[in-house]
Design a protein around this motif. Sequence first.
Motif, PDB file in Angstrom:
ATOM      1  N   ILE A 115       0.732  -1.136  -0.080  1.00 39.38           N
ATOM      2  CA  ILE A 115      -0.070   0.035   0.029  1.00 39.38           C
ATOM      3  C   ILE A 115       0.843   1.172   0.058  1.00 39.38           C
ATOM      4  N   VAL A 116       1.852   1.374   1.191  1.00 39.94           N
ATOM      5  CA  VAL A 116       2.721   2.401   1.059  1.00 39.94           C
ATOM      6  C   VAL A 116       3.371   2.671  -0.292  1.00 39.94           C
ATOM      7  N   ALA A 117       3.863   1.581  -1.059  1.00 37.76           N
ATOM      8  CA  ALA A 117       4.733   1.861  -2.311  1.00 37.76           C
ATOM      9  C   ALA A 117       3.918   2.434  -3.402  1.00 37.76           C
ATOM     10  N   GLN A 118       2.661   2.445  -3.125  1.00 38.77           N
ATOM     11  CA  GLN A 118       1.894   3.164  -4.157  1.00 38.77           C
ATOM     12  C   GLN A 118       1.462   4.417  -3.858  1.00 38.77           C
ATOM     13  N   LEU A 119       1.931   5.099  -2.702  1.00 39.49           N
ATOM     14  CA  LEU A 119       1.524   6.283  -2.268  1.00 39.49           C
ATOM     15  C   LEU A 119       2.718   7.460  -2.162  1.00 39.49           C
ATOM     16  N   ILE A 120       2.405   8.642  -2.141  1.00 39.25           N
ATOM     17  CA  ILE A 120       3.579   9.592  -1.798  1.00 39.25           C
ATOM     18  C   ILE A 120       3.299   9.736  -0.520  1.00 39.25           C
ATOM     19  N   LEU A 121       4.439  10.604   0.331  1.00 42.11           N
ATOM     20  CA  LEU A 121       4.294  10.636   1.800  1.00 42.11           C
ATOM     21  C   LEU A 121       3.019  11.701   2.115  1.00 42.11           C
ATOM     22  N   ASP A 122       2.873  12.541   1.265  1.00 40.05           N
ATOM     23  CA  ASP A 122       2.035  13.669   1.641  1.00 40.05           C
ATOM     24  C   ASP A 122       0.768  13.176   1.403  1.00 40.05           C
ATOM     25  N   THR A 123       0.547  12.011   0.697  1.00 41.04           N
ATOM     26  CA  THR A 123      -1.134  11.569   0.637  1.00 41.04           C
ATOM     27  C   THR A 123      -1.846  11.343   1.668  1.00 41.04           C
ATOM     28  N   MET A 124      -2.983  12.071   1.879  1.00 43.90           N
ATOM     29  CA  MET A 124      -3.967  12.008   3.063  1.00 43.90           C
ATOM     30  C   MET A 124      -4.720  10.606   2.886  1.00 43.90           C
ATOM     31  N   GLN A 125      -5.259  10.303   4.071  1.00 46.40           N
ATOM     32  CA  GLN A 125      -6.093   8.983   4.296  1.00 46.40           C
ATOM     33  C   GLN A 125      -7.025   9.243   3.371  1.00 46.40           C
ATOM     34  N   HIS A 126      -7.409   7.918   2.748  1.00 47.97           N
ATOM     35  CA  HIS A 126      -8.589   8.196   1.925  1.00 47.97           C
ATOM     36  C   HIS A 126      -9.808   7.763   2.532  1.00 47.97           C
ATOM     37  N   PHE A 127      -9.937   7.208   3.815  1.00 46.40           N
ATOM     38  CA  PHE A 127     -10.736   6.884   4.763  1.00 46.40           C
ATOM     39  C   PHE A 127     -10.250   7.447   6.284  1.00 46.40           C
ATOM     40  N   THR A 128     -10.928   8.096   6.938  1.00 45.57           N
ATOM     41  CA  THR A 128     -10.499   8.604   8.245  1.00 45.57           C
ATOM     42  C   THR A 128     -11.870   8.297   9.052  1.00 45.57           C
ATOM     43  N   PRO A 129     -11.652   7.456  10.313  1.00 45.56           N
ATOM     44  CA  PRO A 129     -12.774   7.177  11.375  1.00 45.56           C
ATOM     45  C   PRO A 129     -13.346   8.786  11.584  1.00 45.56           C
ATOM     46  N   PRO A 130     -14.507   8.681  11.915  1.00 44.66           N
ATOM     47  CA  PRO A 130     -15.242   9.976  12.155  1.00 44.66           C
ATOM     48  C   PRO A 130     -14.710  10.642  13.405  1.00 44.66           C
ATOM     49  N   GLN A 131     -14.077   9.924  14.266  1.00 48.78           N
ATOM     50  CA  GLN A 131     -13.525  10.740  15.427  1.00 48.78           C
ATOM     51  C   GLN A 131     -12.304  11.237  15.274  1.00 48.78           C
ATOM     52  N   PHE A 132     -11.423  11.069  14.161  1.00 44.80           N
ATOM     53  CA  PHE A 132     -10.452  11.529  13.999  1.00 44.80           C
ATOM     54  C   PHE A 132     -10.266  12.424  12.754  1.00 44.80           C
ATOM     55  N   THR A 133      -9.290  13.423  12.610  1.00 45.82           N
ATOM     56  CA  THR A 133      -9.033  14.079  11.706  1.00 45.82           C
ATOM     57  C   THR A 133      -7.876  13.435  10.577  1.00 45.82           C
ATOM     58  N   PRO A 134      -8.017  13.685   9.233  1.00 45.59           N
ATOM     59  CA  PRO A 134      -7.145  13.041   8.282  1.00 45.59           C
ATOM     60  C   PRO A 134      -5.824  13.290   8.461  1.00 45.59           C
ATOM     61  N   VAL A 135      -4.810  12.132   8.522  1.00 46.81           N
ATOM     62  CA  VAL A 135      -3.406  12.155   8.574  1.00 46.81           C
ATOM     63  C   VAL A 135      -2.808  11.864   7.290  1.00 46.81           C
ATOM     64  N   SER A 136      -1.479  12.174   6.937  1.00 49.55           N
ATOM     65  CA  SER A 136      -0.670  11.748   5.924  1.00 49.55           C
ATOM     66  C   SER A 136      -0.162  10.374   5.899  1.00 49.55           C
ATOM     67  N   VAL A 137       0.402   9.702   4.889  1.00 49.44           N
ATOM     68  CA  VAL A 137       1.144   8.602   5.007  1.00 49.44           C
ATOM     69  C   VAL A 137       2.478   8.863   5.746  1.00 49.44           C
ATOM     70  N   ARG A 138       2.959  10.032   5.885  1.00 48.74           N
ATOM     71  CA  ARG A 138       4.107  10.255   6.568  1.00 48.74           C
ATOM     72  C   ARG A 138       3.808  10.110   7.949  1.00 48.74           C
ATOM     73  N   TRP A 139       2.898  10.607   8.434  1.00 52.33           N
ATOM     74  CA  TRP A 139       2.185  10.573   9.828  1.00 52.33           C
ATOM     75  C   TRP A 139       2.080   9.144  10.213  1.00 52.33           C
ATOM     76  N   ILE A 140       1.422   8.263   9.364  1.00 47.00           N
ATOM     77  CA  ILE A 140       0.825   6.888   9.699  1.00 47.00           C
ATOM     78  C   ILE A 140       2.289   6.413   9.792  1.00 47.00           C
ATOM     79  N   LEU A 141       3.189   6.256   9.097  1.00 45.41           N
ATOM     80  CA  LEU A 141       4.648   5.599   9.089  1.00 45.41           C
ATOM     81  C   LEU A 141       5.152   5.913  10.330  1.00 45.41           C
TER      82      LEU A 141
END
Length: 164
Positions: free
Chosen positions: A111-137
């Motif tokens: 999944i990560v190999a297909q994305l750039i580090l700045d890509t924001m989540q495509h799905f974010t649970p309602p209780q959270f704000t979207p985060v980037s691939v960089r943040w997730i890693l």
Amino acid sequence: MERVFPEGAADERAVLTGFLDWQRATVHRKVDGLPTELANRALLDTSPRMTVAGVISHLRQTEHDWFAGSFPSLADKPFERDQHGGWSTGGRAIADLLSGYATECAQSRRIVAQLILDTMQHFTPPQFTPVSVRWILTHMIEETARHLGHLDILREQLDGTRGY
């Protein structure tokens, strides 16, 4: 699973994915050779799910939640959230749990190999704000390393095995 530090002059992606892979490989190394009966033994009366098996199961679920859950269209199979955070092992053997963890980590890498580090989540649970691939890693490095500390303590208490 071999542990390899990222190159000292590597780019940001290689450093983040390299350190996460180091932590993932250390999970396998930490529990290598531990019998299933010890892997399922709870040592804390107040935390009965805090077992070696429970930690491995939770780490697999955490990988699934953050990578397949954030980018479900890139996942190999439909996303399924576990309301217990993966802490329930269903009595599975430690080898099966480690295999499931390795499979989930491989999917996360794809999944990560297909994305750039700045890509924001495509799905974010309602209780959270979207985060980037960089943040997730970065979060997954922290999450995995934190639970490796738990595995260190549990393993030493179970059979005296120590080491990083």
